[in-house]
Scaffold this motif. Structure first.
Motif, mmCIF file in Angstrom:
data_model
loop_
_atom_site.group_PDB
_atom_site.id
_atom_site.type_symbol
_atom_site.label_atom_id
_atom_site.label_comp_id
_atom_site.label_asym_id
_atom_site.label_seq_id
_atom_site.Cartn_x
_atom_site.Cartn_y
_atom_site.Cartn_z
ATOM 1 N N LYS A 74 0.698 -1.191 -0.016
ATOM 2 C CA LYS A 74 0.022 0.074 -0.074
ATOM 3 C C LYS A 74 0.907 1.071 0.120
ATOM 4 O O LYS A 74 0.682 2.233 -0.803
ATOM 5 N N SER A 75 1.670 1.264 0.894
ATOM 6 C CA SER A 75 2.663 2.560 1.123
ATOM 7 C C SER A 75 3.642 2.463 -0.363
ATOM 8 O O SER A 75 3.669 3.803 -0.600
ATOM 9 N N VAL A 76 3.996 1.605 -0.873
ATOM 10 C CA VAL A 76 4.958 1.641 -1.919
ATOM 11 C C VAL A 76 3.925 2.189 -3.128
ATOM 12 O O VAL A 76 4.556 2.866 -4.075
ATOM 13 N N PHE A 92 1.999 10.762 5.811
ATOM 14 C CA PHE A 92 2.723 9.821 6.047
ATOM 15 C C PHE A 92 2.155 8.913 7.077
ATOM 16 O O PHE A 92 1.409 9.339 7.968
ATOM 17 N N GLN A 93 2.636 7.502 6.844
ATOM 18 C CA GLN A 93 2.371 6.555 7.795
ATOM 19 C C GLN A 93 2.509 6.819 9.283
ATOM 20 O O GLN A 93 1.750 6.726 10.202
ATOM 21 N N ASP A 94 3.634 7.437 9.648
ATOM 22 C CA ASP A 94 4.260 7.736 10.990
ATOM 23 C C ASP A 94 4.089 9.277 11.176
ATOM 24 O O ASP A 94 5.031 9.964 10.761
ATOM 25 N N ALA A 97 -3.316 9.501 1.867
ATOM 26 C CA ALA A 97 -3.302 9.550 3.246
ATOM 27 C C ALA A 97 -2.859 8.031 3.596
ATOM 28 O O ALA A 97 -3.757 7.463 3.766
ATOM 29 N N ASP A 98 -1.808 8.037 4.412
ATOM 30 C CA ASP A 98 -1.220 6.551 4.571
ATOM 31 C C ASP A 98 -1.299 6.055 5.889
ATOM 32 O O ASP A 98 -0.667 6.844 6.813
ATOM 33 N N GLU A 99 -2.463 5.335 6.230
ATOM 34 C CA GLU A 99 -2.721 5.213 7.708
ATOM 35 C C GLU A 99 -2.659 6.432 8.547
ATOM 36 O O GLU A 99 -1.756 6.538 9.239
HETATM 37 MG MG LIG Z 1 2.566 1.151 4.859
#
Ligand SMILES: [Mg+2]
Ligand SMILES: Nc1ncnc2c1ncn2[C@@H]1O[C@H](COP(=O)(O)OP(=O)(O)OP(=O)(O)O)[C@@H](O)[C@H]1O
Lengths: 321, 331
Positions: B52-54, B101-103, B183-185
């Motif tokens: 997903k992130s990629v 980003f995710q974090d 929107a990544d997580e």
């Molecule tokens: Mg990810």
């Protein structure tokens, strides 16, 4: 803030005091300076007299006490050899050393930072590998050898730069500076380059390591995701975050160079305090050595303090405590 | 969504993104296609490691070596981003497509004030003067629910709580009014109450600005509330996609079914909560045939030989399965 400054001041004083004790004890184990002062054919009586004159007949403790009390009155002792205040001798030669060290440091930083950033951002590129190989040489080649090679090439073979001595000086704010004259720059080039190479290599490697570490961080990618240019991402976001260890090393190196510019000064007959130190050691000129060491300790302590201040300017999470 | 525009905002066609690592090639994204219309929210779901992130980073051109977009097209309003140069991509990043980003804890530069990090986007993507930029930043911070915004612009990220940092990151992503937000997580790092708050806020912001969003998550419950349509990824492949309602109510791929069944449901007793058996296979050497077959209750001989391709199912659904579920059928 005021409390912090006070605390640091007390700390610094303490450090300097400890240094003075150590230096004094070490001095008392080295050769007897009296024989350096009196003529070779001096009689026992003359030697005894000289000893008393220099205050060397008393115990180390008494000598130390005398040294400390006169120090608190602003008297740092007189050179046995030159019969002049040791402090004056050293301060006369300080500008020459500081000048050379500053030029060397500026040169080191100006080369090391951009190359380090580049090598850290492109760790696998051919150019980066070349840079790193070069830096390895900078670290491993001894300064005296580099100095001699530079003299051979630039002074002896091609005659571009003079091989020794300091150029014309001019008075700036009461100090004799050679950086304001053409001749001065002409003379300082080779010694400054010689002195800078080792530091340049170390700073370069630190910068590269820091940049490689930082490049993995999310905020670097986030900065790119915002559309920032590569240059901004590397320098505004990356370098600033990689800088703390680089500045630590910078501070240590700066102190080191001031303290140990001796070799470079000897090779290039640079009239700095390093050369004075060597001469004083040969002649067992204790007061000069003691003042020199105390001054270097002071420089270290002050640089250390400044580095701590710079940390807080860079990183808002670091506070002065 | 009936739209007069015929070209979608973003069309991803057969995207392949690989990582060439020492231990082998990681086919993180291996033939992914989907499209998003203007104003739509698309959910991109799947288990950890699904790619997903990629996919998100690929769209923004942020795949670094040893990774590479091997093939495929990423059409932003018809213009291909894969072949676009770095200069064009830089214009697009932040202005036309932005990413959360995710974090959130690590997305902000610890050494720059929040104000400076927000201002950077406007300096890059607008011609506003310093004052106008500041006003815009303050308004944006307030709109994501941060009070005393003018004052907080001068603060550093470490002076913010996790939830506030995430709001800042969202504010930054929306600052230049991009057409698409990835929107990544965006909420996994936050506690549950703040989660729903932030999601509502993002939804409102997007509706307000007419933007589109790719919402990446492994949480089907979240997307089912937010998304217009959903794409399910498994091992770098799309296994199913379709309108949210169709997909949630009657998924046709057993993997989607498994994901839905593992959503905790207040009406269910906890012991009935199911999990997909087994775990995601090693992406470096995927089995032949269907990637999911080893975990699939419906797998048969053909699944080990032939990789299924996406085929139309009931209603709006497309699924890659040799034995898709009929509406109402259990896995
Ligand atoms: Mg990810
Ligand atoms: N820089 C990289 N180098 C090597 N492999 C990578 C890299 N980035 C991602 N991968 C691999 O690509 C695959 C997909 O990763 P990705 O981060 O897209 O998963 P994800 O679906 O976002 O998972 P999560 O829900 O955990 O975030 C994983 O197998 C991962 O190990």
């Amino acid at each position: 803030m005021l409390g912090y400054l006070l605390k640091r001041l007390i700390q610094m004083t303490l450090v300097l005091w400890v240094v003075s004790v150590i230096v004094f004890i070490m001095m008392s184990f080295t050769g007897d300076p009296v024989f350096m002062v009196v003529p070779i054919d001096a009689t026992d009586l003359e030697i005894e007299q000289a000893r008393r004159l220099l205050g060397l007949d008393q115990s180390v403790l008494v000598q130390y006490w005398k040294f400390m009390t006169s120090l608190l009155h602003g008297d740092f002792g007189r050179s046995y050899v030159f019969r002049q205040p040791a402090m004056t001798l050293i301060l006369e030669r300080l500008p020459a050393t500081v000048e050379m060290v500053v030029v060397a440091m500026v040169l080191a930083v100006a080369v090391a930072i951009p190359l380090g950033v580049y090598a850290g951002a492109n760790p696998n590129g051919r150019i980066s590998r070349t840079i790193m190989a070069g830096s390895l040489m900078g670290i491993s080649l001894p300064g005296f050898w580099v100095g001699m090679v530079l003299i051979y090439l630039f002074a002896v073979t091609w005659g571009i730069f003079p091989s020794s001595g300091r150029g014309d000086t001019a008075e700036v704010l009461g100090l004799r500076i050679s950086l304001v004259t053409r001749d001065g720059w002409h003379h300082i080039a080779l010694p400054a380059i010689t002195l800078s190479l080792g530091t340049m290599a170390i700073l370069l490697r630190m910068t590269r390591a820091g940049m490689m570490e930082v490049s993995r961080q999310d905020f670097m990618k986030f900065a790119r995701a915002k559309g920032a240019t590569r240059r901004d991402v590397l320098y505004k976001h990356g370098l600033k975050n990689a800088l703390i260890p680089v500045i630590t090393i910078f501070g240590l190196q700066l102190g080191d160079l001031i303290a140990f510019a001796t070799i470079t000064e000897t090779i290039f007959s640079w009239p700095g305090m390093g050369k004075l130190l060597i001469d004083s050691i040969y002649r067992a000129d204790r007061p000069v050595i003691v003042v020199y060491l105390m001054l270097v300790a002071l420089i270290f302590v002050v640089i250390n303090f400044l580095v701590d201040i710079v940390y807080t300017l860079i990183d808002p999470r670091i506070t002065l405590k | 969504m009936e739209n007069s525009e015929h070209i979608p905002l973003l069309e991803v066609r057969d995207l392949h993104t690989y990582f060439h690592t020492f231990s082998g090639t990681v086919k993180a994204v291996n033939g992914v296609s989907f499209e998003i219309g203007k104003g739509e929210v698309m959910g991109l779901v799947g288990e950890s490691g699904g790619g997903k992130s990629v996919v998100g980073f690929s769209i923004l051109g942020l795949i670094d070596s040893p990774g590479k977009i091997e093939s495929g097209e990423l059409l932003l309003e018809g213009q291909d981003l894969v072949t676009a140069g770095e200069d064009r991509l830089r214009e697009i990043r932040g202005r036309e497509i932005s990413m959360v980003f995710q974090d959130p804890m690590t997305s902000l530069n610890p050494l720059h004030t929040v104000g400076r990090q927000m201002d950077e986007v406007l300096r890059l993507h607008s011609d506003l003067g310093a004052e106008a930029r500041q006003t815009t930043c303050i308004e944006m911070l307030e709109s994501v629910g941060i009070s005393r915004a003018a004052e907080r612009l001068k603060a550093y990220p470490h002076q913010f709580s996790g939830g506030m940092r995430q709001r800042v990151v969202i504010a930054i992503a929306m600052l230049a009014r991009p057409k698409l937000i990835i929107a990544d997580e965006p909420t996994t790092a936050l506690d549950v109450t703040i989660q729903s708050q932030i999601l509502k806020l993002m939804r409102a912001q997007i509706a307000d600005k007419g933007a589109s969003m790719i919402l990446i998550t492994h949480d089907l419950a979240v997307v089912s509330e937010m998304a217009d349509h959903i794409t399910v990824l498994y091992c770098g492949n799309v296994v199913e996609r379709g309108q949210t309602r169709d997909l949630i109510e009657n998924p046709s791929h057993p993997y989607t079914r498994g994901l839905i069944d593992s959503i905790p449901d207040t009406t269910q007793r906890l012991d009935r909560l199911s999990q997909i058996p087994g775990s995601v296979p090693d992406i470096r050497n995927l089995p032949q045939g269907c990637n999911f077959r080893e975990r699939c209750p419906r797998a048969q001989a053909i699944c080990a030989q032939k990789e299924p391709s996406l085929t139309p199912q009931h209603k709006s659904l497309m699924a890659a399965c040799h034995f898709p579920l009929k509406p109402g059928e259990a896995a």
